[in-house]
Scaffold this motif. Structure first.
Motif, short mmCIF file in Angstrom:
data_model
loop_
_atom_site.label_atom_id
_atom_site.label_comp_id
_atom_site.label_asym_id
_atom_site.label_seq_id
_atom_site.Cartn_x
_atom_site.Cartn_y
_atom_site.Cartn_z
N LYS A 46 -28.58 30.82 7.74
CA LYS A 46 -29.72 30.63 8.65
C LYS A 46 -31.00 30.41 7.83
CE LYS A 46 -32.24 33.40 12.12
NZ LYS A 46 -33.34 33.99 11.35
N ASN A 47 -31.19 31.26 6.82
CA ASN A 47 -32.45 31.27 6.08
C ASN A 47 -32.26 30.83 4.63
OD1 ASN A 47 -33.67 32.39 8.33
ND2 ASN A 47 -33.23 34.49 7.65
N PHE A 48 -33.38 30.52 3.97
CA PHE A 48 -33.37 30.27 2.53
C PHE A 48 -34.44 31.17 1.91
CE2 PHE A 48 -34.54 27.89 -1.37
CZ PHE A 48 -33.29 27.81 -1.95
N LEU A 49 -34.02 32.36 1.48
CA LEU A 49 -34.99 33.34 1.00
C LEU A 49 -34.87 33.62 -0.49
CD1 LEU A 49 -34.85 35.87 3.99
CD2 LEU A 49 -36.33 33.87 3.68
N ASN A 50 -33.63 33.64 -0.99
CA ASN A 50 -33.39 33.89 -2.41
C ASN A 50 -32.20 33.06 -2.86
OD1 ASN A 50 -35.31 35.94 -3.24
ND2 ASN A 50 -34.21 37.30 -1.86
N ILE A 51 -32.22 32.59 -4.08
CA ILE A 51 -31.07 31.86 -4.64
C ILE A 51 -29.83 32.75 -4.61
CG2 ILE A 51 -30.14 30.89 -6.80
CD1 ILE A 51 -32.35 29.06 -6.10
N SER A 52 -30.03 34.07 -4.80
CA SER A 52 -28.89 34.99 -4.88
C SER A 52 -28.14 35.15 -3.55
CB SER A 52 -29.35 36.36 -5.39
OG SER A 52 -30.42 36.82 -4.59
N ASP A 103 -22.59 26.22 -2.29
CA ASP A 103 -23.75 25.98 -1.41
C ASP A 103 -24.84 25.21 -2.16
OD1 ASP A 103 -22.65 27.60 0.64
OD2 ASP A 103 -23.62 29.40 -0.17
N LEU A 104 -25.17 25.70 -3.36
CA LEU A 104 -26.26 25.07 -4.12
C LEU A 104 -25.91 23.62 -4.47
CD1 LEU A 104 -27.42 27.94 -6.53
CD2 LEU A 104 -28.16 27.46 -4.21
N GLU A 105 -24.64 23.42 -4.84
CA GLU A 105 -24.23 22.04 -5.18
C GLU A 105 -24.31 21.14 -3.95
OE1 GLU A 105 -20.54 22.36 -7.30
OE2 GLU A 105 -21.60 23.09 -9.10
N GLU A 106 -23.97 21.69 -2.79
CA GLU A 106 -24.07 20.88 -1.55
C GLU A 106 -25.52 20.52 -1.24
OE1 GLU A 106 -20.19 22.69 0.82
OE2 GLU A 106 -22.19 22.98 1.65
N ILE A 107 -26.45 21.47 -1.47
CA ILE A 107 -27.87 21.17 -1.21
C ILE A 107 -28.34 20.06 -2.16
CG2 ILE A 107 -30.23 22.08 -1.19
CD1 ILE A 107 -28.96 24.89 -0.62
N LEU A 108 -27.96 20.19 -3.43
CA LEU A 108 -28.35 19.16 -4.42
C LEU A 108 -27.77 17.80 -4.04
CD1 LEU A 108 -29.44 21.53 -6.09
CD2 LEU A 108 -28.22 20.65 -8.05
N GLU A 109 -26.52 17.81 -3.62
CA GLU A 109 -25.85 16.56 -3.24
C GLU A 109 -26.54 15.94 -2.02
OE1 GLU A 109 -23.60 14.82 -4.61
OE2 GLU A 109 -23.01 13.48 -2.99
N THR A 110 -26.89 16.78 -1.04
CA THR A 110 -27.58 16.28 0.16
C THR A 110 -28.92 15.67 -0.24
OG1 THR A 110 -26.56 18.07 1.41
CG2 THR A 110 -28.40 16.94 2.49
N ILE A 115 -37.08 26.78 -8.17
CA ILE A 115 -35.99 26.83 -9.15
C ILE A 115 -34.83 25.91 -8.74
CG2 ILE A 115 -34.18 28.41 -10.00
CD1 ILE A 115 -36.85 28.30 -11.66
N LEU A 116 -34.58 25.80 -7.46
CA LEU A 116 -33.52 24.86 -7.05
C LEU A 116 -33.94 23.44 -7.42
CD1 LEU A 116 -30.80 24.85 -5.70
CD2 LEU A 116 -31.92 24.47 -3.50
N SER A 117 -35.21 23.15 -7.23
CA SER A 117 -35.73 21.83 -7.58
C SER A 117 -35.68 21.61 -9.09
CB SER A 117 -37.16 21.75 -7.04
OG SER A 117 -37.79 20.61 -7.49
N ASP A 118 -36.01 22.64 -9.85
CA ASP A 118 -35.97 22.50 -11.33
C ASP A 118 -34.52 22.30 -11.80
OD1 ASP A 118 -38.68 22.83 -11.29
OD2 ASP A 118 -38.67 24.87 -12.10
N TYR A 119 -33.58 22.93 -11.13
CA TYR A 119 -32.16 22.73 -11.45
C TYR A 119 -31.79 21.26 -11.22
CZ TYR A 119 -27.09 23.84 -11.25
OH TYR A 119 -25.73 23.89 -11.46
N GLY A 135 -33.52 17.81 1.12
CA GLY A 135 -32.09 18.13 1.11
C GLY A 135 -31.83 19.51 1.68
N LEU A 136 -32.70 20.46 1.33
CA LEU A 136 -32.53 21.84 1.79
C LEU A 136 -32.66 21.94 3.32
CD1 LEU A 136 -32.41 24.94 1.26
CD2 LEU A 136 -34.90 24.86 0.99
N ILE A 137 -33.73 21.36 3.86
CA ILE A 137 -33.96 21.42 5.31
C ILE A 137 -32.78 20.76 6.04
CG2 ILE A 137 -35.42 20.50 7.17
CD1 ILE A 137 -37.83 20.90 5.30
#
Ligand code: CP
Ligand code: NVA
Length: 293
Positions: free
Chosen positions: A3-9, A15-22, A130-134, A286-288
């Motif tokens: 539901k939310n995006f509050l912490n990378i942890s 999940d993170l790879e899917e966000i990057l791919e999107t 940090i997701l963007s920097d990745y 991508g995240l939204i």
């Protein structure tokens, strides 16, 4: 489904790879997302240039409606409670993006807001950065195994970077800082994070990225003693000369030039700070989309 995006942890590697791919597919136009006029509230309790503009322009590009909420103009300023205010957000908005210096506000908000909440920076994390920097580092090096040297303060950006290292398992972090500033509790969870109090030419010669951030974050009070300690970890030409030909310099910005980094380094050919800032918009679109608000 998150539901939310509050912490990378809160996320796993997939999940993170899917966000990057999107994000990548939206950017290269192989995926077309239409938010269909979804209303996204943006609340900045602290200043912001990049996060504010990258979210607003990205939401426009996805055909959503960004609504900037100035809390000074709400009845919060006339003692309507935060909880009652959030209940109103729940009636009118499809998503909230919040920058706050009190991370606990996310859990209070989550109890009264049924839809997605995104952390646009708090006192303890900056996951969008940090997701963007990745994404920027993968774009630069075309691989997910990365070696990063962090110089300076133990702060929200570094906490999210350590979270990223823990979740992906493929990022090694060497932190160069004063021992008195190290948060050992936070490091208990970290497997691939090493603390160095002395500058190491050997580590620098092998690193992909030298990263730093301000000595005094928005949630901190200025501390001359801390500044004196951190000046020894300033990223300057003396540090960068030990890196290799491929090494890049990163900074989330805004920078205090002359403190954590010199003008010479931040404007050098190794510096990719503008690419970093541009990718905030790419990754947040991508995240939204991935969060399916
Ligand atoms: N890097 C970053 O979050 O910048 P702003 O504080 O300008 O949003
Ligand atoms: N650590 C910094 C990041 C700014 C984007 C701060 O919190 O002020």
């Amino acid at each position: 489904m998150h539901k939310n995006f509050l912490n990378i942890s809160d996320f796993n590697k997939k999940d993170l790879e899917e966000i990057l791919e999107t994000a990548n597919r939206i950017e290269n136009k192989s995926l077309d997302i239409d938010l269909n006029k979804k209303k996204i509230g943006l609340i900045f309790e602290k200043p912001s240039t990049r996060t504010r503009l990258s979210f607003i322009s990205g939401i426009h590009e996805l055909s959503g409606i960004p609504i900037e909420i100035d809390t000074k103009n709400l009845n919060l300023s006339r003692n309507e409670s935060f909880i009652d205010t959030v209940k109103m957000f729940n009636l009118y908005l499809d998503c909230i993006i919040l920058r706050t210096n009190d991370h606990n506000k996310f859990s209070i908000m989550n109890s009264y807001f049924d839809k997605t909440i995104i952390n646009a920076l708090s006192d303890v994390s900056h996951p969008c950065q940090i997701l963007s920097d990745y994404y920027t580092l993968i774009e630069t090096f075309d691989r997910k195994e990365l070696d990063i040297c962090w110089f300076g303060d133990f702060n929200n950006v570094l906490y999210s970077l350590i979270d990223l290292s823990n979740v992906t398992g493929s990022i090694k972090i060497n932190i160069f800082t004063d021992e008195s500033l190290v948060n050992r509790n936070f490091l208990k969870k970290a497997n691939n994070v090493h603390i160095n109090n002395e500058i190491s030419k050997d580590i620098l010669s092998k690193t992909d990225c030298v990263m730093t951030d301000v000595f005094t974050s928005m949630n901190d009070n200025f501390d001359q003693n801390k500044k004196n300690k951190l000046m020894q970890y300033q990223v300057n030409s003396e540090i960068m000369k030990h890196t290799n030909n491929q090494t890049v310099f990163m900074h989330c910005l805004p920078a205090n030039i002359g403190e954590e980094v010199t003008e010479e380094v931040i404007t050098s050919s190794k510096s990719i700070v503008l690419k970093q800032a541009y990718n905030r918009k790419v990754i947040q679109k991508g995240l939204i989309s991935w969060l399916n608000i």
